[in-house]
Every structure is written in structure tokens, then in C-alpha cells.
Design an enzyme around this catalytic site. Structure first.
Site, PDB file in Angstrom:
ATOM      1  N   ASP A 164       0.817  -1.227   0.000  1.00  0.00           N
ATOM      2  CA  ASP A 164       0.000   0.000   0.000  1.00  0.00           C
ATOM      3  C   ASP A 164       0.849   1.275   0.000  1.00  0.00           C
ATOM      4  O   ASP A 164       0.565   2.203  -0.743  1.00  0.00           O
ATOM      5  CB  ASP A 164      -0.934  -0.005   1.223  1.00  0.00           C
ATOM      6  N   HIS A 166       5.097   5.024  -2.342  1.00  0.00           N
ATOM      7  CA  HIS A 166       5.505   6.299  -1.737  1.00  0.00           C
ATOM      8  C   HIS A 166       6.888   6.229  -1.089  1.00  0.00           C
ATOM      9  O   HIS A 166       7.723   7.105  -1.285  1.00  0.00           O
ATOM     10  CB  HIS A 166       4.504   6.741  -0.657  1.00  0.00           C
TER      11      HIS A 166
HETATM   12  C1  BG6 Z   1      -2.354   6.026  -0.105  1.00  0.00           C
HETATM   13  C2  BG6 Z   1      -2.616   4.757   0.649  1.00  0.00           C
HETATM   14  O1  BG6 Z   1      -1.685   5.760  -1.299  1.00  0.00           O
HETATM   15  O2  BG6 Z   1      -1.557   6.897   0.697  1.00  0.00           O
HETATM   16  C3  BG6 Z   1      -3.313   5.081   1.954  1.00  0.00           C
HETATM   17  O3  BG6 Z   1      -3.425   3.893  -0.122  1.00  0.00           O
HETATM   18  C4  BG6 Z   1      -2.520   6.090   2.756  1.00  0.00           C
HETATM   19  O4  BG6 Z   1      -3.526   3.891   2.717  1.00  0.00           O
HETATM   20  C5  BG6 Z   1      -2.172   7.302   1.900  1.00  0.00           C
HETATM   21  O5  BG6 Z   1      -3.322   6.492   3.841  1.00  0.00           O
HETATM   22  C6  BG6 Z   1      -1.214   8.224   2.617  1.00  0.00           C
HETATM   23  O6  BG6 Z   1      -1.095   9.410   1.873  1.00  0.00           O
HETATM   24  P1  BG6 Z   1      -0.992  10.826   2.594  1.00  0.00           P
HETATM   25  O7  BG6 Z   1      -0.878  11.800   1.479  1.00  0.00           O
HETATM   26  O8  BG6 Z   1      -2.233  10.998   3.409  1.00  0.00           O
HETATM   27  O9  BG6 Z   1       0.239  10.750   3.476  1.00  0.00           O
END
Ligand code: BG6
Length: 464
Positions: free
Chosen positions: A235, A240
Site C-alpha cells: 500500500d 511512496h
Molecule cells: C495512499 C494509501 O496511497 O496513501 C493510503 O493507499 C494512505 O492507505 C495514503 O493512507 C497516505 O497518503 P498521505 O498523502 O495521506 O500521506
């Protein structure tokens, strides 16, 4: 002419409501797209009002007049991705809409759907001639955007890539990782390469280790069914967090755009070697809606990885992420090596480190040694801070506005290239091969107790 027809697959879904429609609204209101036609597409029979209704609460700068004008740019088309006739109907409708709006024919297809539909939808776009293959002499563009997650492992990602490559050119393909469009993430490369105080030091001679932390307070909420099939590694780590590793670790690109930067990111992702892993699951996860009662899916992960090249020899990169923790923050710590404290008796162990705070309170800060006021030679750490909001105001625009704008102007560095995606999945495969036990942790806490043993084992300490 800056005009575009935006065809949004998954228009009734969560991402469309929370992020995409509000982002399109802001781009429209602030005239960053001069002329816009949105065609929402989903399986359900819905009206435009019903689609917009859900998004309305996520539009922060709502204005009734602007909203009415925005809504008049939207159409909706029911479509079953398994039905080829529906795509033919969509093609006919699209032509009619574009004619009546006086559009020039530029199209962005945004696939905010599950990734197992990606190949099927792409094939139908080609068959129904909704999107044509890129050619250098084109006067209008057709671009296709794939939301994350892109596949669920290396094999499935590769199969989707192959399917797309048979029909379309990489120049018109965007694989989204919204972290790449976050202000402080896209600042990493610029900050590294344009500052003489960092550029020569950015290697194993001066950097002790790197920590990347992505903590979330939210639990899985209503996304249990999706999340249980993915877990933290797929995920957020695969995308990321590894993209942040790539930006921190890459060699100097010729330019900070498109393939220059993607070549260098890909080199890092290919060179990742997983050294250790710790997994956790929060108490009560198995009772969440949509989650299997005997689930072994991780909601917390800690990874130690190495980048196998000369620059990063013996420099560990530590990643930590989890849901249902005590705080929401994404932060990077780069710890520099300790210097000899010639004059002073003792130096703090964390002599110099650079903190890059992505969210909340986007900022950089550099910790330095300084003398404690008074007669003693005692050294204390002090920090030099740059808070984004103090100088430039709050971080705006939102990630999805940046993404859509980058797709509009064909800036591909915001998109993850086919090879980057596959290398990142290979790194996750390495993690999955480690038989790491799954520890439990309490909701709202800092993660499993076993974190302390991990720290001792690797002689490190999490800074957050
Ligand atoms: C998403 C995930 O890609 O990124 C989520 O699927 C997560 O589970 C989110 O909560 C986090 O992104 P941000 O921008 O809120 O840090």
C-alpha cells in the site's frame, strides 16, 4: 489552446470524490484549465448531481456560483468495463459532447479503478478508438493515467505494462504516485543538487544512515477489503516510500525533468537490497469491516535496506510505516556522521542531521553543534529551520491538482515509469521472502514493542 476533456473512470469511487473532483474544481476555478469538459464514468446508473454530491463536502473553497459553472462542465456515462458496446457508446457520446462544448480533442483518461481493470479498459480505449496512439506530429493529445496501486506484485505489474505497451506509447502514459507531487518530496532533488553544503556530502563518506517514516493515525476504516489484500508493504512501501528512497539516493540527473530524473530513480530502485524486516498488525484489525477473521496482513512495517552502489556503500536506509498509530506524519531524517570533538569534551551523538518534514508542517531543518551559552565548552544541538508556510504560505496546491496539471503539460517526472514500478515490486518481493513474524500493537500507540529489539540489533534509534 489549454482545453481538455477529462474522462474519469471510477467516477463514483472514493478517490474521485475526495481528491479528483475537488482538484478539477480548483483547477477550473483558478483558471489553470481554460476550458474543461469532464465525463464521469462508472458502473452505476447515476446523474451528474449524484456524482458531484459526494465530492461537494471535500471542496474546501466552495463558492455557489463557481460550483454551478463547474457542474455545467460535467457529464456522466454509465459503463460496464466488460461490455465493448458501452465503450462504443462512450466514444459516440464523447464526440457529441466535445462538439457541443467546442473542444479541440485533447483527452485525459484517468483510471481511478482497481488495477485488475487496467488492461481491459486500455484495450477497449484502443478498440473503440477513444484514445489514439501518440505520434510526434500530433496536434492534439490523448493521455492515459493509472492510479496506484499498479498491480499487486511484479508479475501482475509486468503484465499490465506489457498490455499497455502493445497499444500506447510510454510518452502518453502516467502511473500515479501522489507522493511525487508533494511539495517537499519534489523539493528533495532540488535541495540536494543545488546546495554546495549538501551535494558533496551526499554519500557514504558523510552520511551515517537515512530514516523515512510514514505514520498514520487512521486505521483501515472502510477500506478493509482493499487493504487486507495489500497490506502496508504494497500500500505505501512499494510506492511512496521507495520513491522517496529513489529521490534521496539517485545520482545527479542532467535535468530535473521527465526521463532524466526517471532514469536515475530507476537505477536506485534496481539496486535495492533488503536487509531486515519487522511486521505488525494492530489489535482489532481482524474485526474491521471487510477484513478476514484470520488475516495475517501487516498494518505496520519496518524495513532496513541497502542501495548496492559505491555512493551508498554500508549506508542503511530505514523505513517505518503503520496505520492506527499515535500520530500522522511523514518525515525523513538524514543522519550525518559524527565528527571528532577536538575542543569539547563530548559531542551529541546526533551531531548533524537534516530533517525533511513532508507533512504536517512542511519544513526542512538542519541540526548543528553549538556551544552552550556561558563559560563551559559544553556542546548542544541547535537547529536551523525553514518552515514552508512561514515563507511561502500553506502548501498549496494539493497533490492531485499538481498531478493533473503535470499531465496537462506533459511533465512525466510526476509519473512512475514502467521499469521503476517493476523494480519497486521486486524490492517488495524480497521483503515478502523474509519470513518475518507478525507482532501485534495497540491502537493509537507507537507500534509493536519489538521495535526496541530492532533498534538494538541495528545500533540505531528512530527519531520519531
Ligand atoms: C495512499 C494509501 O496511497 O496513501 C493510503 O493507499 C494512505 O492507505 C495514503 O493512507 C497516505 O497518503 P498521505 O498523502 O495521506 O500521506
Amino acid at each position: 489552446m489549454n482545453d481538455c476533456t477529462f474522462i474519469l473512470f471510477g467516477a463514483s469511487g472514493d478517490l474521485a470524490k475526495r481528491k479528483l473532483i475537488p482538484a478539477l474544481y480548483r483547477l477550473y476555478v483558478h483558471k489553470r484549465i481554460q476550458k474543461l469538459l469532464i465525463v464521469g464514468v462508472a458502473l452505476e446508473e447515476l446523474s451528474v448531481d449524484q456524482v458531484l454530491e459526494g465530492a461537494r463536502t471535500f471542496i474546501t473553497d466552495y463558492d455557489a456560483i463557481q460550483y454551478t459553472a463547474f457542474a455545467s462542465c460535467m457529464r456522466y456515462q454509465q459503463l460496464d468495463v466488460g461490455n465493448a458496446d458501452d465503450f462504443v457508446r462512450l466514444a459516440e457520446q464523447l464526440k457529441r459532447y466535445e462538439q457541443s462544448f467546442g473542444m479541440s480533442g485533447n483527452r485525459i483518461f484517468y483510471l481511478a479503478t482497481a488495477s485488475y481493470f487496467f488492461c481491459q479498459i486500455t484495450q477497449q480505449l484502443a478498440v473503440a478508438q477513444l484514445a489514439k496512439k501518440w505520434h510526434k506530429d500530433d496536434t492534439v493529445y490523448h493521455r492515459i493515467v493509472y492510479e496506484k496501486p499498479f498491480g499487486h506484485d511484479e508479475l501482475s505489474a509486468h503484465a499490465i505494462n506489457e498490455c499497455i505497451a502493445q497499444l500506447y506509447a510510454e510518452q502518453q502514459i502516467y502511473r500515479i504516485d501522489h507522493y511525487l507531487s508533494k511539495e517537499l518530496v519534489s523539493n528533495i532533488a532540488l535541495m540536494r543538487f543545488t546546495n554546495c553544503v549538501f551535494e558533496p556530502l551526499w554519500n557514504h563518506q558523510y552520511i551515517d544512515h537515512v530514516q523515512i517514516i510514514l505514520s498514520e493515525q487512521v486505521c483501515v476504516g472502510l477500506r478493509g477489503r482493499y487493504y487486507d489484500n495489500y497490506g502496508a508493504l504494497a500500500d505505501v512501501v512499494q510506492n511512496h516510500m521507495l520513491e522517496m528512497v529513489a529521490l534521496l539516493g539517485m545520482e545527479t540527473p542532467e535535468k530535473l525533468t521527465g526521463d532524466y530524473i526517471r532514469n536515475k530513480r530507476a537505477d536506485v530502485l534496481r539496486a535495492i537490497n533488503i536487509d531486515d524486516l519487522l511486521l505488525g498488525q494492530y489489535e482489532g484489525y481482524k474485526q474491521e469491516l471487510g477484513v478476514s477473521s484470520d488475516s495475517t496482513t501487516e498494518t505496520f512495517a519496518m524495513v532496513k535496506l541497502m542501495i548496492k552502489n559505491r555512493r551508498w556503500a554500508r549506508v542503511p536506509f530505514y523505513l517505518k510505516t503503520g496505520k492506527c498509530l499515535d500520530k500522522k506524519e511523514t518525515v525523513i531524517f538524514i543522519k550525518f556522521k559524527k565528527v571528532d570533538c577536538l575542543l569539547a569534551k563530548d559531542c551529541p551523538t546526533d551531531s548533524n542531521y537534516l530533517t525533511i518534514r513532508i507533512t504536517p508542517n512542511a519544513s526542512f531543518s538542519l541540526t548543528l553543534n553549538a556551544k552552550k551559552p556561558g563559560q563551559s565548552q559544553e556542546i548542544v544541538p541547535v537547529s536551523m529551520d525553514f518552515a514552508h508556510s512561514k515563507l511561502f504560505g500553506p502548501v498549496t496546491p494539493e497533490s492531485y491538482e499538481v498531478i493533473i496539471e503535470d499531465v496537462l503539460r506533459n511533465e512525466q517526472s510526476v509519473s512512475v515509469r514502467f521499469d521503476e514500478i517493476e523494480y519497486a515490486w521486486q524490492a517488495v518481493e524480497q521483503m515478502r521472502q523474509i519470513e518475518a513474524p507478525l507482532y501485534t500493537y495497540t491502537k493509537g500507540g507507537t507500534g509493536p514493542d519489538e521495535i526496541a529489539a530492532f533498534e538494538r540489533k541495528h545500533g540505531m534509534r528512530w527519531k520519531a
